[in-house]
Design an enzyme around this catalytic site. Structure first.
Site, PDB file in Angstrom:
ATOM      1  N   HIS A   1       0.863  -1.191   0.000  1.00 52.76           N
ATOM      2  CA  HIS A   1       0.000   0.000   0.000  1.00 52.76           C
ATOM      3  C   HIS A   1       0.891   1.229   0.000  1.00 52.76           C
ATOM      4  CE1 HIS A   1      -3.794   2.095   1.886  1.00 52.76           C
ATOM      5  NE2 HIS A   1      -3.109   2.929   1.100  1.00 52.76           N
TER       6      HIS A   1
ATOM      7  N   HIS B   1       1.315   4.784  -2.465  1.00 55.50           N
ATOM      8  CA  HIS B   1       0.950   5.621  -3.617  1.00 55.50           C
ATOM      9  C   HIS B   1       2.225   6.280  -4.114  1.00 55.50           C
ATOM     10  CE1 HIS B   1      -3.425   5.459  -2.570  1.00 55.50           C
ATOM     11  NE2 HIS B   1      -2.920   5.284  -1.357  1.00 55.50           N
TER      12      HIS B   1
ATOM     13  N   HIS C   1      -9.517   0.885  -1.042  1.00 58.00           N
ATOM     14  CA  HIS C   1      -9.480   1.606   0.227  1.00 58.00           C
ATOM     15  C   HIS C   1     -10.898   1.525   0.820  1.00 58.00           C
ATOM     16  CE1 HIS C   1      -5.763   3.259  -1.309  1.00 58.00           C
ATOM     17  NE2 HIS C   1      -5.602   4.073  -0.287  1.00 58.00           N
TER      18      HIS C   1
ATOM     19  N   GLU D   1     -11.129   3.540   6.046  1.00 56.49           N
ATOM     20  CA  GLU D   1     -10.042   4.452   6.448  1.00 56.49           C
ATOM     21  C   GLU D   1     -10.702   5.572   7.245  1.00 56.49           C
ATOM     22  OE1 GLU D   1      -8.128   6.562   3.227  1.00 56.49           O
ATOM     23  OE2 GLU D   1      -6.463   7.250   4.490  1.00 56.49           O
TER      24      GLU D   1
ATOM     25  N   ASP E   1       1.737   4.107   2.819  1.00 54.51           N
ATOM     26  CA  ASP E   1       0.694   4.927   2.190  1.00 54.51           C
ATOM     27  C   ASP E   1       1.301   6.061   1.351  1.00 54.51           C
ATOM     28  OD1 ASP E   1      -1.927   5.489   1.537  1.00 54.51           O
ATOM     29  OD2 ASP E   1      -2.498   6.309   3.492  1.00 54.51           O
ATOM     30  N   ASP E   2       1.570   7.219   1.974  1.00 56.88           N
ATOM     31  CA  ASP E   2       2.138   8.387   1.282  1.00 56.88           C
ATOM     32  C   ASP E   2       3.306   8.905   2.113  1.00 56.88           C
ATOM     33  OD1 ASP E   2      -0.032   8.891  -0.881  1.00 56.88           O
ATOM     34  OD2 ASP E   2      -1.170   8.702   0.975  1.00 56.88           O
TER      35      ASP E   2
HETATM   36  N1  ADE Z   1      -4.730   8.701  -2.183  1.00 56.13           N
HETATM   37  C1  ADE Z   1      -3.479   8.808  -1.707  1.00 56.13           C
HETATM   38  N2  ADE Z   1      -3.443   8.495  -0.407  1.00 56.13           N
HETATM   39  C2  ADE Z   1      -4.710   8.156  -0.058  1.00 56.13           C
HETATM   40  C3  ADE Z   1      -5.314   7.728   1.144  1.00 56.13           C
HETATM   41  N3  ADE Z   1      -4.633   7.570   2.274  1.00 56.13           N
HETATM   42  N4  ADE Z   1      -6.643   7.487   1.136  1.00 56.13           N
HETATM   43  C4  ADE Z   1      -7.357   7.640   0.016  1.00 56.13           C
HETATM   44  N5  ADE Z   1      -6.833   8.041  -1.138  1.00 56.13           N
HETATM   45  C5  ADE Z   1      -5.521   8.288  -1.182  1.00 56.13           C
HETATM   46 ZN    ZN Z   2      -3.752   4.765   0.470  1.00 57.25          ZN
END
Ligand code: ADE
Ligand code: ZN
Length: 343
Positions: free
Chosen positions: A18, A20, A198, A201, A279-280
Site C-alpha cells: 500500500h 501511492h 481503500h 479508512e 501509504d504516502d
Molecule cells: N490517495 C493517496 N493516499 C490516499 C489515502 N490515504 N486514502 C485515500 N486516497 C488516497
Molecule cells: Zn492509500
C-alpha cells in the site's frame, strides 16, 4: 539480564502493498521537477512547502497531494519518481512492492496515460535487476469521479503492456461507497486482474462489507474502522482477508490521536491478516521502516511478531509461487540467523 537490542529492521525482508507513488514526492523533488518543467511554484522554498504538511483530514491532505502532482509532466518525471522510491525501498529492506498510482489525476491535467505508464513501467521493470526488489503496478480509480471515466481509463490500461496486477479504489472516501464501481471491478476481474480497495479508512465499516461483497476485493486497504463491527472482524478473520494498514498515515490524518490509540495491535490480537505499509510516506513522516519501528516500539512487538507482519505481507502479495517461496525463504533465514546467535 539485558534487554534484547531492537532488531535492524532494514535486514527484515519486507513487502509493501500500500504505497501511492505520488505520495513519495518529496519537497526537494517537487522543486527539482518544477524547475525542470518550468512549473510555477506557489511556495518560495522547500521549507515553506514542508510547513504545509499538517493535515486535519484525508480531504485536507488530498488537496495538497493532487496540487503537488502538477510538477509530474514527462515520462522522465514518472520514471525518476519511481526510481527514487525503489532505491529507497531497497535500503529499507523491501524485497517486493506493489505500487499504486492515480492515472485519472494525471490525464485530468492533460498528461497522456501512455506517458505515465511508460515512466512507471520502465522503472518497475528495471527494479528486480537493479535493486533486487520485485515490483508491480496497481492503478487506483478515483471514487469521487464518474464510473464512466474509470471504465474508459480501464480499457486504456488493459491495452498497455505495463506490469499491472490489480485495480484499486482510492481518494475521498466518505460519501463515496464502493458499490458504484461494481462494473469496473467485474471487468477487471474478467480481464485477469486482482482487486483491492481503500475502505474503512475514514469511511464506516459498511464500506468494507461493500468492498468485499460487491467489488469482491482480495485485500482491503486500511480497513481500520472494521474494528467497530464485531461481525466484520469475525468475517475478515475467518476468510483471512489481508488488510494493508498504514499506521503513521492514520495518525497524521487524524483518524487516531496517537499511535498508542491505533488499533493495529488489537487487529493482530483479533487474528486479522494485518500488513504494515507507508501509504504516502513523503507526507506522513516515515517510510516503511519507520512504520514498522514505531509500531514495534509503541506496542512492544518482538522479533517473532515483526516476522509475522512481514510474512503476512508476503502471503498477501500478488506474486507467483516461485517468488513467494523465495521471499519466504529469505524471511526464514532472517529468523534462523537470530536462532543461531541465541543458540
Ligand atoms: N490517495 C493517496 N493516499 C490516499 C489515502 N490515504 N486514502 C485515500 N486516497 C488516497
Ligand atoms: Zn492509500
Amino acid at each position: 539480564m539485558t534487554a534484547a537490542a531492537a532488531p535492524d529492521l532494514s535486514l527484515l525482508p519486507k513487502a509493501e502493498l500500500h504505497l501511492h507513488i505520488e505520495g513519495t514526492l518529496e519537497p526537494e523533488l517537487i522543486f527539482h521537477l518544477a524547475e525542470r518543467n518550468r512549473v510555477p511554484m506557489r511556495y518560495s522554498d522547500v521549507d515553506e512547502l514542508r510547513s504545509r504538511y499538517k493535515f486535519s483530514s484525508l480531504s485536507d491532505f488530498l488537496a495538497l497531494y493532487y496540487d503537488n502532482m502538477a510538477v509530474l509532466v514527462s515520462e522522465a518525471d514518472f520514471y525518476d519518481l519511481t526510481r527514487a522510491y525503489l532505491a529507497r525501498a531497497r535500503s529499507e529492506g523491501l524485497r517486493h512492492v506493489e505500487i499504486f498510482f492515480d492515472p485519472q489525476a494525471h490525464t485530468a491535467r492533460g498528461v497522456p496515460l501512455e506517458v505515465v505508464l511508460a515512466g512507471l513501467g520502465e522503472a518497475a521493470r528495471a527494479s528486480q535487476r537493479d535493486f533486487g526488489v520485485s515490483s508491480a503496478l496497481i492503478p487506483n480509480f478515483l471514487r469521487d469521479r464518474p464510473l464512466e471515466e474509470a471504465m474508459s481509463m480501464l480499457s486504456g490500461l488493459l491495452g498497455s503492456d505495463a506490469p499491472i496486477v490489480a485495480v484499486g479504489l482510492d481518494s475521498a472516501e466518505v460519501g463515496n461507497p464502493p458499490a458504484r464501481f461494481a462494473a469496473l471491478f467485474d471487468l477487471a476481474r474478467a480481464s485477469g486482474l486482482h482487486g483491492v480497495a481503500h475502505a474503512g479508512e475514514e469511511g464506516p465499516a459498511s464500506y468494507v462489507w461493500e468492498a468485499l461483497d460487491v467489488l469482491r476485493v482480495q485485500r482491503v486497504d486500511h480497513g481500520v474502522r472494521s474494528m467497530e463491527d464485531p461481525a466484520l472482524v469475525d468475517r475478515l478473520r475467518d476468510e483471512g482477508t489481508p488488510l494493508t494498514v498504514c499506521p503513521l498515515s492514520n495518525v497524521v490524518l487524524g483518524g487516531f490521536a496517537t499511535l498508542s490509540g491505533h488499533p493495529v495491535a488489537a487487529m493482530l490480537s483479533a487474528g486479522l491478516h494485518v500488513t504494515v505499509n507507508s501509504d504516502d510516506p513523503a507526507y506522513f513522516g516515515g517510510y516503511i521502516g519507520e512504520n514498522y519501528a514505531r509500531v514495534a516500539a509503541t506496542f512492544g512487538l518482538d522479533r517473532a511478531a515483526l516476522a509475522q507482519l512481514a510474512r503476512n505481507a508476503i502471503m498477501a502479495a500478488f506474486v507467483g509461487p516461485a517468488r513467494r517461496a523465495e521471499l519466504l525463504d529469505e524471511l526464514d533465514r532472517w529468523e534462523g540467523s537470530r536462532a543461531q546467535l541465541v543458540g
